[in-house]
Design an enzyme around this catalytic site. Structure first.
Site, PDB file in Angstrom:
ATOM      1  N   ASP A  20       0.841  -1.145   0.124  1.00 21.27           N
ATOM      2  CA  ASP A  20      -0.051  -0.127   0.063  1.00 21.27           C
ATOM      3  C   ASP A  20       0.817   1.329  -0.046  1.00 21.27           C
ATOM      4  O   ASP A  20       0.689   2.472  -0.745  1.00 21.27           O
ATOM      5  CB  ASP A  20      -0.851  -0.127   1.258  1.00 21.27           C
TER       6      ASP A  20
HETATM    7  P1  NAP Z   1       0.901  -3.984   2.954  1.00 21.78           P
HETATM    8  O1  NAP Z   1       0.218  -3.040   2.210  1.00 21.78           O
HETATM    9  O2  NAP Z   1       0.014  -4.430   4.258  1.00 21.78           O
HETATM   10  O3  NAP Z   1       1.511  -5.215   2.297  1.00 21.78           O
HETATM   11  C1  NAP Z   1       2.338  -5.956   2.844  1.00 21.78           C
HETATM   12  C2  NAP Z   1       2.805  -7.086   1.759  1.00 21.78           C
HETATM   13  O4  NAP Z   1       3.715  -7.813   2.459  1.00 21.78           O
HETATM   14  C3  NAP Z   1       1.617  -7.898   1.263  1.00 21.78           C
HETATM   15  O5  NAP Z   1       1.237  -7.623  -0.074  1.00 21.78           O
HETATM   16  C4  NAP Z   1       2.308  -9.448   1.495  1.00 21.78           C
HETATM   17  O6  NAP Z   1       2.142  -9.952  -0.022  1.00 21.78           O
HETATM   18  C5  NAP Z   1       3.843  -9.099   1.583  1.00 21.78           C
HETATM   19  N1  NAP Z   1       4.045 -10.131   2.416  1.00 21.78           N
HETATM   20  C6  NAP Z   1       3.666 -10.607   3.753  1.00 21.78           C
HETATM   21  N2  NAP Z   1       4.243 -11.580   4.354  1.00 21.78           N
HETATM   22  C7  NAP Z   1       5.541 -11.640   3.469  1.00 21.78           C
HETATM   23  C8  NAP Z   1       6.722 -12.335   3.657  1.00 21.78           C
HETATM   24  N3  NAP Z   1       6.748 -13.319   4.500  1.00 21.78           N
HETATM   25  N4  NAP Z   1       7.741 -12.315   2.695  1.00 21.78           N
HETATM   26  C9  NAP Z   1       7.443 -11.254   1.837  1.00 21.78           C
HETATM   27  N5  NAP Z   1       6.293 -10.550   1.533  1.00 21.78           N
HETATM   28  C10 NAP Z   1       5.549 -10.632   2.323  1.00 21.78           C
HETATM   29  O7  NAP Z   1       2.045  -3.387   3.757  1.00 21.78           O
HETATM   30  P2  NAP Z   1       2.634  -1.883   3.921  1.00 21.78           P
HETATM   31  O8  NAP Z   1       3.025  -1.384   2.301  1.00 21.78           O
HETATM   32  O9  NAP Z   1       3.826  -1.818   5.031  1.00 21.78           O
HETATM   33  O10 NAP Z   1       1.476  -0.783   4.264  1.00 21.78           O
HETATM   34  C11 NAP Z   1       1.022  -0.814   5.824  1.00 21.78           C
HETATM   35  C12 NAP Z   1      -0.632  -0.725   5.575  1.00 21.78           C
HETATM   36  O11 NAP Z   1      -1.105  -0.980   6.912  1.00 21.78           O
HETATM   37  C13 NAP Z   1      -1.142   0.347   5.026  1.00 21.78           C
HETATM   38  O12 NAP Z   1      -2.390   0.300   4.449  1.00 21.78           O
HETATM   39  C14 NAP Z   1      -1.327   1.290   6.379  1.00 21.78           C
HETATM   40  O13 NAP Z   1      -2.215   2.226   6.246  1.00 21.78           O
HETATM   41  C15 NAP Z   1      -1.962   0.331   7.220  1.00 21.78           C
HETATM   42  N6  NAP Z   1      -1.644   0.428   8.518  1.00 21.78           N
HETATM   43  C16 NAP Z   1      -0.590   0.700   9.066  1.00 21.78           C
HETATM   44  C17 NAP Z   1      -0.455   1.253  10.287  1.00 21.78           C
HETATM   45  C18 NAP Z   1       0.930   1.614  11.067  1.00 21.78           C
HETATM   46  O14 NAP Z   1       1.084   2.199  12.327  1.00 21.78           O
HETATM   47  N7  NAP Z   1       1.942   1.077  10.498  1.00 21.78           N
HETATM   48  C19 NAP Z   1      -1.558   1.771  11.162  1.00 21.78           C
HETATM   49  C20 NAP Z   1      -2.819   1.668  10.609  1.00 21.78           C
HETATM   50  C21 NAP Z   1      -2.944   0.856   9.401  1.00 21.78           C
HETATM   51  P3  NAP Z   1       2.272 -11.457  -0.374  1.00 21.78           P
HETATM   52  O15 NAP Z   1       1.123 -11.999   0.725  1.00 21.78           O
HETATM   53  O16 NAP Z   1       2.009 -11.683  -1.815  1.00 21.78           O
HETATM   54  O17 NAP Z   1       3.508 -12.110   0.182  1.00 21.78           O
END
Ligand code: NAP
Length: 465
Positions: A391
């Site tokens: 994301d």
């Molecule tokens: P993300 O959009 O949730 O994507 C994470 C990706 O990691 C997934 O597409 C997954 O794809 C991959 N993944 C999972 N396990 C894996 C593994 N073992 N090896 C390799 N890849 C792996 O993560 P992000 O880009 O960090 O974004 C964070 C999201 O969380 C945002 O939407 C944000 O708004 C939300 N959020 C974050 C917080 C915060 O405080 N950080 C708070 C609220 C909301 P595969 O399954 O294909 O591997």
């Protein structure tokens, strides 16, 4: 408020200053550890002063309670995985709210009908905030731990029902202030506020739980401050106010980083539409194709790159690849490349998630770049290596007005000369939406678990030249 000896007041002041210094130091990873120690010393001083100040009936009971609580807390703090940290904080908030609720109830039963207006107002406010924090935090914990569905649970007229329940709660509170000491109404108030806490959190999607936990953290502080007024403890008021303010500031920064309002997080049921629409998931569209890369392809690209930006995300945490990422980064530097790490404020599942992981792997702080510092660098970078992020690098956030991510500031990995995306499949990230970055001509998809990918890449670079 009772008379407190001047020496105890001074000790409380020292403890409060230590809390504030601790909070300030927690603002950057470099000083966060010592910040934690300052705050812990402040808390120790406050506990000792409070125990000496009060007419403590049973020191043995208190010490046994502290030993059991400390042992359980220490055990879980050591055992919990980094990825489970948000739910651990969530459950601690719940206990904080519960403790304030119990304090208010103890004073309520102790005073009976002999209450001043101040007593009854502070008691009902503590019951309200403490109960909502308690039950809301347990639902947030359940959602993150998978005990409760992470999907937003919604039903018709939900916000209106919640509004009606809130009005009933207000009526109960007003009654208890006007006619203090009514046990039946108090028990009903506790039950209904506990239900309200559950109803306020179940419509919120799992993706937003870290924001909710931060907000509940703020509530637990406010409940603590209110409990401080109930028992006349100045330090509880100060520390509760600090927790309340810090939690609220964090909640605001997280909403800002996602370009969403707090109202949208709390009442917008974010994720409900995308989760059920079916078409939004990546890979659902058969027309689009991706360029799948081999170990050699990615090794060659990285081995000859002069500037590399590594973009970590949630998958880095789940695969625990941080040490291998740091090792590869150093190897590329030894080959003459400039290596930077781009940190998105909401990458992962909790604030500072990526900073903590990379600090654990001893990546120097000056190599970590915030979104604002690094976004103009992508255009000049030879390769952006996106590891387990999705994301936070989704270009739809910039371009597609109907995307749920639209308006969220992202890391512009798509602007670099080439992109390597390391993840296991085309599955979407937390927001549940497809990512056009994967289908760009300049993007190579290296479908691997994060750790496995870096084992292979390190091996590849080692055998180069
Ligand atoms: P993300 O959009 O949730 O994507 C994470 C990706 O990691 C997934 O597409 C997954 O794809 C991959 N993944 C999972 N396990 C894996 C593994 N073992 N090896 C390799 N890849 C792996 O993560 P992000 O880009 O960090 O974004 C964070 C999201 O969380 C945002 O939407 C944000 O708004 C939300 N959020 C974050 C917080 C915060 O405080 N950080 C708070 C609220 C909301 P595969 O399954 O294909 O591997």
């Amino acid at each position: 408020m009772e008379e407190v000896p001047i020496i105890s007041l001074l000790a409380y002041l020292v403890a409060a200053v230590l809390f504030i210094i601790g909070l300030m130091r927690m603002g950057t990873p470099k000083t966060a550890r010592t910040g934690n120690i300052y705050a812990a010393i402040g808390m120790l001083i406050a506990i000792i002063v409070t125990l000496l100040l009060k007419e403590v009936l049973n020191y043995v009971g208190i010490l046994i309670g502290m030993a059991i609580g400390g042992a359980i807390g220490g055990f879980f703090a050591r055992k919990v995985q980094m990825t489970q940290m948000p739910q651990m904080v969530g459950i601690y908030n719940g206990f904080g709210g519960g403790a304030s609720l119990l304090i208010a109830l103890a004073v309520f039963f102790d005073l009976g009908q002999n209450m001043t207006l101040e007593n009854s107002v502070t008691i009902v406010l503590t019951v309200l905030i403490g109960s909502i924090t308690l039950s809301g935090s347990f639902i947030a914990f359940g959602k993150l731990q998978g005990f409760v569905s992470g999907r937003p649970i919604t039903y018709p007229l939900q916000n209106i029902w919640n509004g009606i329940i809130f009005l009933a709660v207000l009526a109960g509170m007003v009654y208890l202030v006007a006619v203090p000491g009514n046990i039946t109404v108090m028990l009903a108030l506790v039950a209904v506020t506990l239900i309200l806490g559950i109803l306020l959190v179940i419509p919120i999607g799992g993706a937003d739980m870290p924001v909710v936990i931060s907000l509940l953290n703020s509530y637990s502080g406010i409940a603590g401050a209110a409990a401080g007024f109930v028992i006349g403890n100045m330090f509880l008021i100060i520390s509760g106010a600090l927790v309340g303010a810090a939690g609220f500031i964090l909640t605001r920064s997280m909403c800002k980083a996602m370009n969403r309002s707090l109202g949208n997080v709390m009442f917008g049921a974010f994720g409900a539409v995308t989760a059920t629409s079916g078409g939004g998931g990546a890979g659902a569209d058969g027309d689009k194709s991706v360029r799948e890369a081999t170990q050699e392809d990615v090794g060659m690209l990285l081995g000859f790159a002069k500037s590399v930006i590594i973009v970590p995300g949630y998958g880095l945490a789940t695969s625990q690849a941080q040490h291998l990422v740091a090792e590869l980064g150093s190897m590329l530097e030894e080959r003459g490349a400039d290596v930077k790490y781009a940190i998105h404020p909401v990458a992962g599942r909790m604030p500072g998630h990526m900073n903590v992981l990379l600090a654990e792997a001893n990546v120097p702080y000056d190599k970590l770049y915030d979104l604002d510092q690094v976004n103009n660098e992508f255009e000049r970078a030879d390769v952006a290596v996106v590891v387990g992020a999705n994301d936070v690098v989704n270009p739809d956030a910039n371009n597609m007005a109907d995307s749920p991510l639209y308006g969220m500031p992202i890391l512009n990995a798509d602007k670099s000369k080439s992109v390597v995306v390391i993840k296991r499949s085309l599955s979407p990230g937390f927001a549940g939406v497809d990512n056009p970055l994967f289908y760009m001509d300049k993007t190579m998809m290296f479908f691997r678990d994060g750790k496995q990918a870096f084992v292979e890449l390190i091996d590849e670079i080692k055998h180069m030249d």
